[in-house]
Design an enzyme around this catalytic site. Sequence first.
Site, mmCIF file in Angstrom:
data_model
loop_
_atom_site.group_PDB
_atom_site.id
_atom_site.type_symbol
_atom_site.label_atom_id
_atom_site.label_comp_id
_atom_site.label_asym_id
_atom_site.label_seq_id
_atom_site.Cartn_x
_atom_site.Cartn_y
_atom_site.Cartn_z
ATOM 1 N N ARG A 195 27.592 -4.926 32.108
ATOM 2 C CA ARG A 195 28.569 -4.274 32.993
ATOM 3 C C ARG A 195 29.365 -3.187 32.272
ATOM 4 N NH1 ARG A 195 29.950 -9.175 35.823
ATOM 5 N NH2 ARG A 195 31.623 -9.452 34.345
ATOM 6 N N LYS A 227 32.672 14.863 41.713
ATOM 7 C CA LYS A 227 32.880 16.265 42.063
ATOM 8 C C LYS A 227 32.383 17.180 40.933
ATOM 9 C CE LYS A 227 34.618 14.538 45.789
ATOM 10 N NZ LYS A 227 36.014 14.163 46.024
HETATM 11 C C1 LIG Z 1 36.477 12.820 46.412
HETATM 12 C C2 LIG Z 1 37.803 12.495 45.865
HETATM 13 C C3 LIG Z 1 38.114 11.211 45.444
HETATM 14 C C4 LIG Z 1 37.182 10.050 45.638
HETATM 15 O O1 LIG Z 1 35.983 10.184 44.946
HETATM 16 P P1 LIG Z 1 34.689 9.355 45.412
HETATM 17 O O2 LIG Z 1 33.830 9.392 44.217
HETATM 18 O O3 LIG Z 1 34.150 10.098 46.574
HETATM 19 O O4 LIG Z 1 35.159 7.975 45.772
HETATM 20 C C5 LIG Z 1 39.362 10.977 44.908
HETATM 21 N N1 LIG Z 1 40.251 11.965 44.791
HETATM 22 C C6 LIG Z 1 39.993 13.221 45.183
HETATM 23 C C7 LIG Z 1 41.027 14.259 45.028
HETATM 24 C C8 LIG Z 1 38.765 13.527 45.741
HETATM 25 O O5 LIG Z 1 38.528 14.762 46.171
#
Ligand SMILES: *Cc1c(COP(=O)(O)O)cnc(C)c1O
Length: 399
Positions: free
Chosen positions: A66, A215
């Site tokens: 993990r 992102k």
């Molecule tokens: C997309 C996003 C998240 C969440 O990320 P995930 O990997 O989609 O769960 C958190 N904070 C911000 C500012 C985001 O744009």
Amino acid sequence: MSSSRSSQLDTLLQHTGLAEFDPQTGAAPVAIPSMRTSTVRFKSLAHLDRAHQALMAGKRSPVYGRGGMDTHAALEQVFCELENGERTYLVPSGMAAIVLGISAFVQHGDHVVVTDSAYAPVRAYDSGLAKRMGVEISYVAPDVESVKAAIKPNTKVLYMESPGSLLMEMLDTPALVQVARDHGLVSVMDNTWGSGYAYRPLDLGVQVSVVAGTKYVAGHSDLLLGAVVTNDAALIPALNEVHYAMGYSVSADDVWLALRGVRTLPIRMRECAANALQLSEFLATLPQVKRIFHPALSSDPGHALWKRDALGSNGMLAFTLDVPAETARRFVDKLNLFGIGFSWGGFESLVQYVDHSTVAPHSYWNNDTLSLIRMHTGLENIEDLIADVKQALSAALAG
Ligand SMILES: *Cc1c(COP(=O)(O)O)cnc(C)c1O
């Protein structure tokens, strides 16, 4: 703005987390392989005992799958470089990082202050799980006076996001951190916007940075991953405990893809940022566009804070359109190069028609009734993106 720090990062990102040389042959691949495993196998009980003792002492030590092995350790190192942190915890999504970053520091009866610029799904955590666990969350305008006024004797955490990822509202992070410090609160910030390259909360005094690696870090819209990074040794035991207890684990293949993606983060982010600034400048010439939310644009109310605290920008922008809602919706549908969808930070351009129910809780929105469009500019040619916006708006206005 110190560009030397981010250009140094350009170099560090190409030299962190590489594969080790084989001690016999002296050879190594450049990229570390994806080290998939559930079970960690030991040469002897003595080796296992050493690994276990290190883990119990709070160190990163692979004892079971993990926690991840070398591939995970390499990406953790990359996040530490990006955020200027000491310790990184990988989790399966950005949302998981938010939950870890808050719940590690609260217990039943505690209170958390959250800036109302925060990522909308935090409110789902608040109204469900946190509430059932007896943790109360208050949302406040992200300024010093509002935050101070919301702090109670049982407040333990100040959770922030700068800039917010919907209206790109810049926070005066150093001033807010000072308030947290004066009241003994743990300061936590969602740094997905900056991803350690355009903004570095830990350098501004924040204790815990949470990042959706989904992102810009991964950068190719093909995986979900989160990270929690801290430079405060005193917070490590709580993070260790909750990371372990939550059972968080990330596939080595996703970690490997994120490592591959992050090597080009600097050039991707700079290119996306240049496109977003040019598109913002074009939008400013349109009579139908009333407000533009992009801190790198000189007319943005947060521009001075951005210049003071940020190291760069990214492809995120939003704007209001003074046209009937159905015309604004038609504009979105007529775009050819902007995919309709949530998320951002990949190679491609995206557009979102933001529902007023999502943006209304943000004090920065001021109950504006105009349609709000959020865009992520990707790596396409900027002339093409501008032409696409032009044709979509003409087509939408024509009906
Ligand atoms: C997309 C996003 C998240 C969440 O990320 P995930 O990997 O989609 O769960 C958190 N904070 C911000 C500012 C985001 O744009």
